[in-house]
Design an enzyme around this catalytic site. Structure first.
Site, PDB file in Angstrom:
ATOM      1  N   TYR A 148      17.609  54.739  34.099  1.00  0.00           N
ATOM      2  CA  TYR A 148      18.198  56.072  33.893  1.00  0.00           C
ATOM      3  C   TYR A 148      18.947  56.101  32.564  1.00  0.00           C
ATOM      4  O   TYR A 148      18.523  56.742  31.632  1.00  0.00           O
ATOM      5  CB  TYR A 148      19.114  56.438  35.063  1.00  0.00           C
ATOM      6  CG  TYR A 148      19.591  57.877  34.993  1.00  0.00           C
ATOM      7  CD1 TYR A 148      18.749  58.916  35.381  1.00  0.00           C
ATOM      8  CD2 TYR A 148      20.849  58.189  34.510  1.00  0.00           C
ATOM      9  CE1 TYR A 148      19.170  60.239  35.301  1.00  0.00           C
ATOM     10  CE2 TYR A 148      21.279  59.504  34.428  1.00  0.00           C
ATOM     11  CZ  TYR A 148      20.440  60.519  34.817  1.00  0.00           C
ATOM     12  OH  TYR A 148      20.848  61.832  34.733  1.00  0.00           O
TER      13      TYR A 148
ATOM     14  N   SER B 296      14.458  62.883  35.304  1.00  0.00           N
ATOM     15  CA  SER B 296      15.453  63.696  34.615  1.00  0.00           C
ATOM     16  C   SER B 296      15.803  63.029  33.279  1.00  0.00           C
ATOM     17  O   SER B 296      14.933  62.888  32.427  1.00  0.00           O
ATOM     18  CB  SER B 296      16.684  63.875  35.509  1.00  0.00           C
ATOM     19  OG  SER B 296      17.489  64.930  35.054  1.00  0.00           O
TER      20      SER B 296
ATOM     21  N   ASP C  91      12.005  74.093  39.023  1.00  0.00           N
ATOM     22  CA  ASP C  91      13.087  73.284  38.473  1.00  0.00           C
ATOM     23  C   ASP C  91      13.852  74.114  37.450  1.00  0.00           C
ATOM     24  O   ASP C  91      13.351  74.399  36.362  1.00  0.00           O
ATOM     25  CB  ASP C  91      12.528  72.016  37.820  1.00  0.00           C
ATOM     26  CG  ASP C  91      13.615  71.009  37.460  1.00  0.00           C
ATOM     27  OD1 ASP C  91      14.794  71.411  37.401  1.00  0.00           O
ATOM     28  OD2 ASP C  91      13.287  69.835  37.247  1.00  0.00           O
TER      29      ASP C  91
ATOM     30  N   HIS D  11      14.305  70.408  41.117  1.00  0.00           N
ATOM     31  CA  HIS D  11      14.621  69.163  40.426  1.00  0.00           C
ATOM     32  C   HIS D  11      14.581  67.954  41.351  1.00  0.00           C
ATOM     33  O   HIS D  11      14.589  66.821  40.885  1.00  0.00           O
ATOM     34  CB  HIS D  11      16.001  69.289  39.774  1.00  0.00           C
ATOM     35  CG  HIS D  11      16.255  68.297  38.698  1.00  0.00           C
ATOM     36  ND1 HIS D  11      15.476  68.206  37.567  1.00  0.00           N
ATOM     37  CD2 HIS D  11      17.201  67.325  38.570  1.00  0.00           C
ATOM     38  CE1 HIS D  11      15.947  67.245  36.780  1.00  0.00           C
ATOM     39  NE2 HIS D  11      16.980  66.684  37.377  1.00  0.00           N
TER      40      HIS D  11
END
Length: 711
Positions: A483, A563, A647, A682
């Site tokens: 991430y 993301s 999203d 999302h």
């Protein structure tokens, strides 16, 4: 749990060997004909630099052309996925693994004890309640909110005495919410539904009403149009939403992108946070015991993340990273709450602090190399004990109301399903409240934490999980996950989808990259703006470590992230397409020149900077923006881009443009596909059925493109 090979008629993936040269070609190997994506002539100029944006038209999520493009892409993608011979086998097995009862920790409100439960394959968790006599019934069943399970329960909040409840629902995965107020005894709706609520909690003031936050509904598409001024409202029961007063955020001077309001447990204070970005907030206080009290400024700048975690009368308890990158707990009197009056209660240490309160104590959770440790303190700052945890992993919980005797927490790691423990706060003793019913044999797997060197020599931790007895021969199918942003810490936690990968014989590795919060604010800041390349370098170094140590090879490596992690994958696969065989960017931020023009994207500027900040910032973003760095004639890894058509956080146009660029410019034989989930956002609230289908597709795609033809 044992995998029944005879019944399934298959062998474990770890026993397989690639058959690239021996299999007969099937339809799935045939050259893919992608839908034609029209290239437009749109250009933008940044500091004298002209940048083409040929797929700008895909940003219009309401146009018939975009709708047709989505349909055509999905047809090609699913035609490919449906021909993978073991795709349905993976789906069937994942469905079996997922089908067990899951319960959440209980919590008391009024005359009832509430808890969440899923019987196994229900699309959404159901809220149950038990009365004083032990009678249990369904309180709210989100599975009845919509026929296809795509309407989810987003927030549930009870009034002071527990006689009223307000809950927010999300439709189709959107961040826009509706709030419904009910009587808990009759479950009847008491007044018209509140609409157009976004990025909001529900914080009750007594039984009279509650505070919530939202933006004005934007002009144009509500899924992609920019939302820039967040406002805090107060809704008094029995009045129309149109009459709800703006408490904060209604003026130009109070303009912020994120505003929240929280009432303290004793109903004494309203605490307001206001931020222009995802890091750093201003802090305000209103004394609700005085009808006409003024708003008091605690912090008038956004140089820190600072929140009120509790109060005793006028004594406030705050957690802050102001002058303390790893955070500390301070106290101050509400009559004079500015930072120069703060006194340390739990000082900063070398480890990152995340405190919670409950049962009259403060519980200080520390991250030590991404592993949880907990210390229990009195409100006077005295250490009561080091809390003994069940093992090495992550915890969630240790929070509740002051008058509770027992608190609950969940313990988990990558190979241990979450178990809920009851904690007697006075005695300091834990006992199992609800053991996981997952049919997963944790003893057959192990996790190993390693530290590797990134490009600049920085030591980065990574946890690698795999089946015991694995051979380090470079042939193990491996997913590397990351991430690296927004102060988010990746701590060990169990996931049934990851369990499926492990059961198949795969290796699952998670790198704790810079940009995250594992080592505090300094670690976060080391992966932001013009230091963002550090994050990509950390991820590349993680992949190189896995290959060098013979866990896997480039031919058996997949990289995955969602993301901001989707940006990570997009940047790394365009910088080092030779490093991995499969790339899986999910709901990614992929157009770094325009991300801030959609919804609340401008709030991400603390991490990214924007192309409008300066010529240097533009050039830096342009240098790694995945959409702008797909090169003609390059051989890219097999790529499955995933996104949702609803999203409204990271708008799907990011993924649309990236997929179009890959399809137009890739020179190799690997598939460049995009899977667009319809009526989904999302990720939060995604129905179980959709999640299972998605992971069956992801794992099928991954294994097939690693050359594995049977499992």
């Amino acid at each position: 749990m044992k995998y029944i090979v005879a019944a399934a008629g298959v062998a474990l993936l770890s026993a397989c060997s690639p058959q690239k040269d021996t299999h007969t070609e099937t339809a799935v190997d045939a050259k893919i004909t992608y839908p034609m994506t029209v290239r437009g002539n749109v250009t933008d100029e940044y500091f004298g630099h002209v940048v083409a944006d040929p797929y700008r038209w895909l940003e219009d999520d309401r146009s018939a052309e975009t709708e047709a493009w989505v349909k055509a892409q999905n047809e090609v993608t699913f035609e490919y996925l449906e021909q993978i011979p073991y795709r349905d086998q993976i789906k069937k097995r994942l469905t079996e693994l997922w089908n067990y009862e899951k319960v959440g920790a209980p919590f008391k409100e009024g005359n009832y004890t509430y808890f969440y439960k899923n019987d196994g394959l229900q699309n959404q968790y159901v809220v149950y309640r038990t009365d004083a006599e032990g009678n249990t019934e369904v309180f709210l069943d989100p599975n009845t909110f919509s026929e296809d399970g795509t309407t989810s329960l987003a927030t549930l909040s009870f009034s002071k005495d527990g006689s009223l409840a307000a809950y927010a629902i999300s439709e189709g995965g959107s961040d826009w919410r509706k709030i419904i107020v009910i009587d808990v005894e009759t479950k009847e709706q008491l007044e018209p539904t509140l609409v157009d609520v976004k990025f909001s909690g529900i914080s009750w003031y007594g039984n009279e009403g509650f505070y919530y936050s939202s933006y004005d509904k934007p002009e144009g598409s509500e899924l992609s149009a920019k939302t820039d001024q967040h406002k805090l409202y107060y809704h008094k029961l029995g009045t129309a939403q149109a009459d709800d007063p703006v408490v904060f955020g209604g003026t130009e001077a109070e303009k912020h992108r994120y505003v929240g309001g929280q009432v303290t447990e004793d109903d004494r204070y309203l605490v307001i946070t206001a931020a222009v970005s995802t890091s750093g907030n201003k802090l305000f206080l209103k004394d609700l015991s005085k009808p006409d009290s003024e708003l008091v400024t605690v912090l008038d700048h956004t140089d820190s993340d600072t929140y009120v975690i509790d109060n005793q009368g006028s004594k406030l308890f705050l957690v802050t990273d102001l002058n303390a990158p790893n955070k500390r707990v301070v106290t101050v009197d509400a009559g004079n709450p500015q930072s120069d009056h703060w006194k340390d209660l739990i000082p900063e240490t070398e480890h990152v602090l995340s405190p919670a309160t409950g049962a009259g104590y403060i519980f200080a959770e520390y991250m030590v190399d991404a592993i949880a440790q907990v210390k229990q303190y009195t409100y006077d700052g005295e250490l009561v004990r080091d809390v003994e945890l069940p093992g090495v992993g992550s915890i969630g919980g240790f929070s509740g109301k002051k008058d509770e005797d027992v608190l609950y927490y969940t313990f988990t790691n990558y190979s241990t399903p979450g178990t809920i423990y009851a904690f007697n706060a006075d005695a300091g003793e834990s006992s199992v409240y609800a053991e996981s019913k997952a049919e997963f044999d944790s003893s057959a797997y192990e996790s190993k934490q390693v530290f590797y060197s990134s490009k600049d020599g920085t030591k980065v931790p990574m946890i690698i999980t795999y089946k015991k007895g694995i051979e380090l021969d470079g042939t193990n199918p491996t997913i590397l996950y990351g991430y690296g942003g927004f102060n988010v810490s990746l701590t060990p936690s169990f996931s049934m989808t990851n369990a499926m990968w492990l059961e198949l014989g795969g290796v699952y590795a998670v790198a704790n990259l810079r940009g995250g919060g594992e080592y505090g604010k300094k670690w976060h800041d080391a992966g932001t703006q013009m230091k963002k390349q550090n994050v990509f370098d950390d991820f590349i170094a993680a992949a190189e470590y896995l290959i060098a140590e013979n866990y896997t090879s480039s031919e058996k490596l997949a990289v995955r992230g969602g993301s901001n992690g989707g940006l990570l994958v997009g940047a790394v696969m365009t910088q080092r397409p030779d490093l991995m065989q499969v790339a899986l960017p999910a709901v990614g931020v992929l157009d770094m020149l325009r991300y801030h023009t959609f919804t609340a994207g401008a709030g991400w500027a603390y991490d990214y900077g924007t192309a409008e900040d300066s010529e240097a910032m533009f050039e830096y973003l342009y240098g790694y923006s995945p959409v702008h760095n797909v090169k003609q004639g390059t051989h890219y890894p097999a790529t499955l881009v995933t996104t949702g058509d609803h999203d409204d956080r990271v708008v799907p146009a990011h993924s649309f443009k990236f997929a179009a660029e890959l399809q137009a410019k890739d020179a190799g034989a690997n598939p460049q596909l995009i899977r667009i989930e319809t009526n989904a956002g999302h990720g939060a609230g995604t129905p179980v059925s959709k999640t299972i289908e998605q992971y069956a597709d992801i794992y099928g795609f991954t294994l097939w493109n690693m050359g594995i033809k049977t499992i």
